[in-house]
Scaffold this active site. Structure first.
Site, short mmCIF file in Angstrom:
data_model
loop_
_atom_site.label_atom_id
_atom_site.label_comp_id
_atom_site.label_asym_id
_atom_site.label_seq_id
_atom_site.Cartn_x
_atom_site.Cartn_y
_atom_site.Cartn_z
N GLY A 288 -8.11 -6.46 4.27
CA GLY A 288 -9.30 -6.51 5.64
C GLY A 288 -8.71 -7.39 6.83
N MET B 157 -5.95 -6.93 8.42
CA MET B 157 -5.47 -6.44 9.44
C MET B 157 -6.32 -4.90 10.13
SD MET B 157 -1.18 -6.87 8.96
CE MET B 157 -1.40 -5.90 7.72
N ASP C 243 6.78 -44.87 -5.60
CA ASP C 243 7.34 -45.93 -4.09
C ASP C 243 8.48 -45.05 -3.63
OD1 ASP C 243 5.44 -48.01 -4.44
OD2 ASP C 243 5.60 -49.19 -5.69
N TYR D 143 11.58 -35.85 -19.56
CA TYR D 143 10.09 -36.03 -20.01
C TYR D 143 9.37 -36.13 -18.43
CZ TYR D 143 9.63 -40.95 -20.02
OH TYR D 143 9.06 -42.18 -20.09
N CYS E 205 7.26 -40.65 -13.83
CA CYS E 205 5.93 -41.33 -13.73
C CYS E 205 5.63 -41.45 -12.32
CB CYS E 205 5.55 -42.15 -14.60
SG CYS E 205 6.08 -43.70 -13.98
N ARG F 45 -3.77 -1.89 -6.63
CA ARG F 45 -3.03 -2.70 -6.17
C ARG F 45 -3.06 -3.77 -7.21
NH1 ARG F 45 -6.04 -4.23 -0.42
NH2 ARG F 45 -7.62 -4.70 -1.72
N ARG G 218 -3.24 2.94 8.87
CA ARG G 218 -3.41 1.99 7.69
C ARG G 218 -2.47 0.95 7.86
NH1 ARG G 218 -4.61 4.45 2.47
NH2 ARG G 218 -5.99 2.59 2.11
N SER H 284 12.38 -44.48 -16.27
CA SER H 284 11.14 -44.52 -15.63
C SER H 284 10.70 -44.04 -13.43
CB SER H 284 10.13 -44.68 -15.67
OG SER H 284 8.42 -43.91 -15.89
N LYS I 81 0.67 -1.26 0.09
CA LYS I 81 -0.29 -0.31 -0.37
C LYS I 81 1.07 1.54 0.06
CE LYS I 81 -3.68 -0.44 2.54
NZ LYS I 81 -4.09 -0.40 3.70
N HIS J 156 -16.77 -8.24 1.28
CA HIS J 156 -15.19 -9.71 1.97
C HIS J 156 -15.57 -10.98 1.12
CE1 HIS J 156 -13.62 -12.43 4.33
NE2 HIS J 156 -12.85 -11.11 4.41
#
Ligand code: ADP
Ligand code: MG
Ligand code: MG
Length: 888
Positions: A86, A88, A761, A842, A822, A321, A77, A756, A8, A439
């Site tokens: 919202g 704080m 496991d 891959y 995999c 923001r 603020r 692979s 902010k 909100h």
């Protein structure tokens, strides 16, 4: 400077510099907050600086703190580096006291306004600084309203408000055990302490934990001169998004209230007006606002969420923001901004967090089911996706039911930051008041939870909701369509999401960046995405999502069909090899057909087929009555089934007689599977399909296992190939899922065409955790920080080391070795990044996660190439903080 000034503060300073009207103020840094949290008192230098800063501010505005002519009033603020809307606390109108309230009354020429501001200050100050219940003040207010026969707050005149102030001061004194501080500097110091403390209040902590916000040192404090939206009919306050936060469309989207202050819009107490209406109410201001929104978007090169206040026909911007947005909106905005040449494709790809991206694949109500149903009511479509669940009215109930795995929908008049815990576990959120910036709406969008707000037909009672006179008690199942705002009084079936052109364009950016990357350019097949697919339908699905092959086709799933399981059981129960052959000959054509269909669906893309993996007992019925039925079916004695089941029983099936161990001891099974694969390839080739099968042997721990099984498989392929005169090349490789195999990968690689990593496991065996049983202690481990992640979701660092080691050792003897992953990790963005850096060829994941993998890889490539260019100082906007994936 977000880290130091908070989002902010940094943005307010920045936009003030580019000429946006911002009420003057100053920012106390997050470092001061950190120091405060450490020492438990305000740093001395800060205490010294505050009066100077206030004096400077006063000089700019020709006002003075506590002055009896032109009093300076400020807001205090909070604002951390990452926005926590919202979460704080904020105090407005600070600087008022018994004297300056009179000054404000005369300088504003509005006595009522001044006393209203004062009573609000005492209320907020009491609440935020002294932890007083807001309700206590509300009760006192109500009593005075009754005495004055006033319906709403605005019916109270100045005299009545003076009574309210007197009453509030009494309440304050009673609770705080001292009078309301009259010295504005004391007010300010205490307020700063309170904002610093609010960094560690429960709401803020929960919010950070839900959103996985880590590593921040504290909040900054913005002390800013007040402007008043509640000054009369040419004043007002509002919130706006530079683009539609729900759909991403390039339209100015906002809401405002005339004659209102602060959070009135966001709190959802009064239902606000649409921003377009401002054009007819205050056309000049509207025009100015449009200019400002364009300027802000150009400056930040991202969709902005703006807070503004109009005081007596003068416009001020109080905050800007990067706006929170839905997944669909994030994608559309990224794609549009590339087209508008505001951002590059690299930036676009980084703009959409994985969590947001996943959202667009959220289920929707099945159109067919929706056709003859009528919505019982509609509200604003605040957060898309459909949700089915039981009505709950409190956040506590939602959390309690979530523990029992009950899906719920939270129904409220409005939500507030205290509800965060509940909002995080529900399927959907429905409120009767509030707009698209309330909100409930903002939080739900961030969480990816479907949400409908401002459903005015909805009335909430103690234990039920009422819509057009009809009562729906707590626990009733309802359906929300967050994309349209419709509410249905029954549970409707949900279906997969639709894939829009924008999603495809966005993914094409991701693919383009991957193809363009240095590594993939040098080795075109080096970072592919494959799918785990067991059926032709899965395979087609995977192709649609952009799979470049199948990385794991599990054959055991093919044995579970009603017809097949019988033959498979016959095989298991056969007493000799002749009996086994008979059963296998029945299974062979079925498997051949499966393989043929999958390979022809994938055409010339590689298909990795894993030979039988699970232990045999999984295929036999455990229940006695079922065993009897089976015996009857196969014409054997029930005792034979029972005995065989007993024989196959294992104490720890996960580590028992399974995988290649089965292949070694019952060679006929793998022989049949290899034959089926080979014959399927021959069929494909005869049809002109260049099938690319890869036979994968599971659970190898020693090279001997692979050596033996490979020889057998090769013999079958060679002989069938010779017989049919079709030449076949079939890679034969192995899964690396036993730590020993990773360590001995150089030995194993001498017999493997590919590796692979079966990371499920491998994780089980590396940790010694059983995946099936981890739930009993994992939550505790995560809480106690023994583990930072569920290792079955995100690749653990030790497992990652085994992957790297195995890859290096494997390639040390077999240079071109193709290596993949995999297992569940193949679809997890963090694990994909690890796989990329480990040099894998891959990843393979479930078809649904392929788009997520495509994005994750592109993001990793962009991030990595950025890091390797340290001189690139161009600042890019941070990605909006998406919600952490929910564990429902
Ligand atoms: P949050 O982080 O919860 O959005 P803010 O610090 O933005 O909290 O403050 C909440 C609201 O208070 C703002 O939306 C704005 O309407 C009001 N507000 C804050 N500072 C001022 C000010 N200087 N003048 C007028 N209104 C203010
Ligand atoms: Mg704000
Ligand atoms: Mg395995």
């Amino acid at each position: 400077m977000k880290d130091l000034l908070g989002g902010k503060g940094a943005n307010l300073a920045e936009i003030a510099k580019i000429g946006i009207p911002v009420p003057p103020g100053f920012t106390i840094t997050t470092e001061a907050c950190a120091k405060f949290n450490q020492d438990k008192k305000l740093p001395e230098s800060l205490v010294r600086d505050i009066p100077h800063a206030i004096n400077r501010l006063g000089t700019m505005l020709s006002k003075k703190f506590g002055n009896t002519e032109e009093p300076l009033l400020v807001s205090v603020r909070s604002g951390a580096a990452v926005s926590m809307p919202g979460m704080m606390d904020t105090i407005l109108n600070l600087g008022l006291n018994d004297k300056s309230v009179k000054a404000l009354a005369s300088s504003s020429n509005n006595e009522r306004f001044a006393w209203d501001a004062y009573r609000r200050l005492i209320n907020m100050f009491g609440n935020v600084v002294y932890g007083m219940n807001h309700h206590t003040f509300e009760l006192a207010l109500k009593k005075i309203k009754e005495a004055h026969k006033a319906n709403s707050d605005t019916d109270l005149d100045a005299e009545a408000l003076k009574e309210v102030v007197a009453e509030y001061k009494l309440i304050f004194k009673k609770h705080a055990k001292k009078p309301f501080p009259q010295n504005p500097l004391t007010q300010l110091q205490e307020a700063i302490v309170a904002v610093f403390n609010s960094w560690n209040n429960e709401r803020a902590i929960t919010y950070r934990s839900i959103n996985n916000i880590k590593g921040l040192i504290g909040t900054a404090v913005n002390v800013q001169s007040m402007v008043f939206g509640n000054f009369g009919d040419s004043s007002g306050t509002g919130v706006a998004f530079t683009r539609d936060a729900s759909t991403g469309e390039k339209i100015f989207y906002g809401e405002y209230l005339m004659n209102a202050q602060g959070e009135d819009v966001v709190a959802g107490i009064r239902t606000p007006k649409k921003i377009e209406t401002l054009n007819s109410q205050l056309p000049k201001i509207y025009k100015q606002l449009i200019q400002i929104k364009d300027k802000l978007e150009k400056h930040y090169r991202d969709m902005q969420d703006i807070e503004f206040t109009i005081e007596n026909n003068v416009l001020y911007i109080l905050q800007t923001r990067s706006g929170k947005r839905t997944g669909n909106a994030a994608i559309k905005i990224a794609v549009d901004m590339v087209k508008e040449k505001l951002i590059s494709k690299e930036e676009a790809v980084l703009r959409v967090s994985n969590e947001l991206f996943e959202q667009v694949f959220h289920p929707q109500i099945d159109d067919k089911a929706k056709k003859n149903k009528k919505a019982i009511a509609t509200g604003s479509n605040a957060s898309p996706g459909a949700a089915v669940g039981a009505i709950v009215l409190t956040s506590e109930d939602a959390q309690a039911l979530a523990k029992k795995n009950v899906k719920t929908i939270l129904v409220r008049e409005q939500t507030s930051p205290e509800d965060i815990g509940g909002m995080n576990v529900v399927e959907g959120i429905l409120t009767s008041t509030g707009g698209m910036t309330s909100h409930a709406a903002v939080v739900a969008r961030g969480m990816g939870t479907p949400c409908i707000v401002g459903c005015s037909a909805l009335h909430i009672e103690d234990d039920a909701i009422v819509i057009s006179g009809k009562k729906f008690p707590i626990g009733t199942s309802i359906t929300l369509d967050g994309s349209t705002g419709e509410i249905y009084a029954e549970p409707l079936p949900l279906v997969e999401a639709k894939i829009t052109d924008d999603i495809n364009t966005f993914l094409s950016y991701a693919d383009e960046l991957r193809k363009k990357s240095k590594r993939v350019k040098e080795h075109p097949s080096s970072f592919a995405i494959r799918a785990n697919a067991d059926t032709p339908a899965d395979a087609r699905h995977a192709l649609k999502w952009g799979a470049q092959g199948i990385g794991l086709c599990r054959t055991e799933h093919m044995f579970f069909g009603t017809e097949r399981i019988r033959h498979f059981r016959e095989l298991i129960l056969a007493s000799d090899s002749k009996g086994r052959s008979k059963a296998l000959s029945k299974l062979l054509p079925m498997q051949r057909k499966d393989f043929f269909q999958i390979m022809s669906a994938m055409e010339k893309l590689p298909v990795t087929i894993r030979l039988l993996d699970p232990p045999l007992h999984e295929f036999l019925p455990q229940e006695e009555s079922l065993q009897r039925d089976l015996a009857k079916e196969l014409g054997i004695e029930p005792i034979q089934v029972a005995q065989r089941t007993q024989n196959l029983h294992e104490h720890n099936p996960m580590m028992g007689h399974r995988g290649c161990r089965l292949g070694i001891t019952y060679p006929e099974i793998y022989d049949m599977q290899v034959q089926a694969i080979t014959e399927a390839v021959i069929q494909c080739k005869k049809k002109g399909i260049d099938a690319k099968p890869e036979i994968m042997i599971p659970l190898v721990g020693t090279y001997q296992e692979l050596e033996i099984l490979r020889k057998r498989a090769e013999a079958i392929i060679t002989s069938l190939s010779a017989k049919s005169r079709v030449s076949i090349t079939c890679k034969i490789g192995t899964m690396i899922e036993i730590p020993r195999a990773a360590v001995k990968a150089d030995e194993i690689a001498q017999h493997a065409d590919f590796f692979s990593f079966g990371t499920n496991d491998l994780t089980q065996l590396t940790f010694g955790y059983s995946r099936e049983d981890i739930a009993s202690f994992l939550p505790y481990y995560l809480e106690a920080d023994i583990l930072t992640n569920d290792p079955f979701q995100t690749l653990d660092s030790a497992v990652a080391q085994l992957v790297t080691l195995g890859t290096e050792k494997g390639r040390s003897v077999n240079k071109g070795l193709s290596v993949g992953i995999c297992g569940e990790h193949g679809g997890d963005p963090a694990s994909i990044a690890i796989a990329y850096h480990a040099g894998l060829s891959y990843v393979s994941c479930s078809p649904f996660r392929i788009p997520i993998a495509r994005l994750a890889i592109a993001q990793e490539i962009v991030r990595t190439s950025k890091q390797s260019q340290p001189r690139n100082t161009k600042k890019t906007q941070s990605t909006p903080v998406g919600a952490k994936r929910k564990n429902k």
